[in-house]
Design a protein around this motif. Sequence first.
Motif, PDB file in Angstrom:
ATOM      1  N   GLY A   1       1.135  -1.542   0.567  1.00 49.38           N
ATOM      2  CA  GLY A   1       0.503   0.366   0.110  1.00 49.38           C
ATOM      3  C   GLY A   1       0.769   1.017  -0.485  1.00 49.38           C
TER       4      GLY A   1
ATOM      5  N   SER B   1       1.356   4.742  -3.257  1.00 51.26           N
ATOM      6  CA  SER B   1       1.329   5.999  -3.177  1.00 51.26           C
ATOM      7  C   SER B   1       2.321   6.382  -4.254  1.00 51.26           C
ATOM      8  CB  SER B   1       2.319   6.146  -2.254  1.00 51.26           C
ATOM      9  OG  SER B   1       3.545   6.154  -1.750  1.00 51.26           O
TER      10      SER B   1
ATOM     11  N   GLN C   1      -2.909   8.479  -9.089  1.00 52.87           N
ATOM     12  CA  GLN C   1      -4.267   7.789  -8.747  1.00 52.87           C
ATOM     13  C   GLN C   1      -5.251   9.408  -9.060  1.00 52.87           C
ATOM     14  OE1 GLN C   1      -4.288   6.204  -4.911  1.00 52.87           O
ATOM     15  NE2 GLN C   1      -2.141   6.059  -5.281  1.00 52.87           N
ATOM     16  N   PRO C   2      -6.887   9.259  -9.670  1.00 50.58           N
ATOM     17  CA  PRO C   2      -7.236   7.995  -9.939  1.00 50.58           C
ATOM     18  C   PRO C   2      -6.533   7.071 -10.747  1.00 50.58           C
ATOM     19  CG  PRO C   2      -8.957   9.583  -9.731  1.00 50.58           C
ATOM     20  CD  PRO C   2      -7.168  10.141  -9.596  1.00 50.58           C
TER      21      PRO C   2
ATOM     22  N   THR D   1      -9.633   3.488   3.812  1.00 52.08           N
ATOM     23  CA  THR D   1      -8.411   3.939   4.051  1.00 52.08           C
ATOM     24  C   THR D   1      -7.180   3.165   3.006  1.00 52.08           C
ATOM     25  OG1 THR D   1      -8.055   4.136   6.283  1.00 52.08           O
ATOM     26  CG2 THR D   1      -9.683   6.261   4.985  1.00 52.08           C
TER      27      THR D   1
ATOM     28  N   ARG E   1      -4.873   1.036   1.077  1.00 55.88           N
ATOM     29  CA  ARG E   1      -4.998   0.951  -0.324  1.00 55.88           C
ATOM     30  C   ARG E   1      -5.017  -1.329  -1.120  1.00 55.88           C
ATOM     31  NH1 ARG E   1      -0.803   4.806  -0.050  1.00 55.88           N
ATOM     32  NH2 ARG E   1      -1.988   7.037  -0.809  1.00 55.88           N
ATOM     33  N   CYS E   2      -4.409  -1.548   0.181  1.00 52.56           N
ATOM     34  CA  CYS E   2      -4.100  -2.491   0.318  1.00 52.56           C
ATOM     35  C   CYS E   2      -4.146  -3.505   1.596  1.00 52.56           C
ATOM     36  CB  CYS E   2      -2.357  -3.008  -0.433  1.00 52.56           C
ATOM     37  SG  CYS E   2      -2.160  -3.110  -2.150  1.00 52.56           S
TER      38      CYS E   2
ATOM     39  N   MET F   1      -5.739  -5.392  -4.093  1.00 56.19           N
ATOM     40  CA  MET F   1      -5.996  -3.497  -3.915  1.00 56.19           C
ATOM     41  C   MET F   1      -7.017  -3.685  -2.977  1.00 56.19           C
ATOM     42  SD  MET F   1      -4.663  -1.711  -7.556  1.00 56.19           S
ATOM     43  CE  MET F   1      -2.909  -1.447  -8.075  1.00 56.19           C
TER      44      MET F   1
ATOM     45  N   LEU G   1      -9.846   1.672  -4.266  1.00 55.55           N
ATOM     46  CA  LEU G   1      -8.946   2.027  -5.153  1.00 55.55           C
ATOM     47  C   LEU G   1      -9.579   1.259  -6.449  1.00 55.55           C
ATOM     48  CD1 LEU G   1      -5.851   3.305  -5.899  1.00 55.55           C
ATOM     49  CD2 LEU G   1      -5.019   1.308  -4.731  1.00 55.55           C
TER      50      LEU G   1
ATOM     51  N   SER H   1     -12.222   3.338  -8.974  1.00 52.72           N
ATOM     52  CA  SER H   1     -11.673   4.826  -8.829  1.00 52.72           C
ATOM     53  C   SER H   1     -11.324   5.172 -10.217  1.00 52.72           C
ATOM     54  CB  SER H   1     -10.582   5.209  -7.712  1.00 52.72           C
ATOM     55  OG  SER H   1      -9.506   5.435  -8.421  1.00 52.72           O
TER      56      SER H   1
END
Length: 237
Positions: free
Chosen positions: A126, A130, A134-135, A168, A170-171, A186, A190, A193
């Motif tokens: 995760g 970063s 994203q998205p 919140t 990501r993984c 994922m 995430l 999105s």
Amino acid sequence: MAISDLPLPAEVGSQSFKDAAHMAQALAERVARALDDAVSQQGGASLVVSGGRSPIAFFEALSTCELDWSRVQVSLADERWVDVSDPDSNEGLLRRHLLQNAAAEAQLIGLSQPAESLDQAAHQAGQKLSSLRQPIDVLVLGMGSDGHTASLFPASPMLEQALDPDGTERCLPMLAPSKPQQRITMTYPLLVSARTQILSIQGSEKLETLQQALSLEPMQMPIRAFLHSPLEIYWCP
């Protein structure tokens, strides 16, 4: 039964192809156009794909599409917690079948992380994400006969948290209950999105699974959580 026979939500598009080869080529061209548009408009693009044997032809077709791959980041919707040299590694699969030819210049952001535990590996994955644009610009998912997608498996202990639209992380660490194996996935927020979302499936069995999912809840068949705009479904017999 054909994809056109399913009572899909009106905002979900679908296309059918006569065989896997034609679908792989059409999917590659669709994804390449979306990536090229993102590069032109934003200066870069992100692509997230699923592993397994089914997308190999798509990966190989996409690898020959001409665009500025040096500005494209590639990542995985999920990964088995194994070394990248392991035959089951999705990252290894990408390296062999996608990150070649024109696509050799793309930047790979893998999920496989050396760690003392699966929880730590998922947390580190995760953090690594970063750096992913994203998205997500383009997401290509598959689906299992149990209605799972990515590594969002029915009855997996972390499924409710992974499907939380307000989550919140990501993984998260996940298990495939029918064949217990440590995985990293994922999470739903995430994945969903993504600006362009495509589900690629083959065969009548997958259509029956999709039909069943339409009448169930995401906790029973996680693919249900994705069956809304802007999803596009690519199918062949």
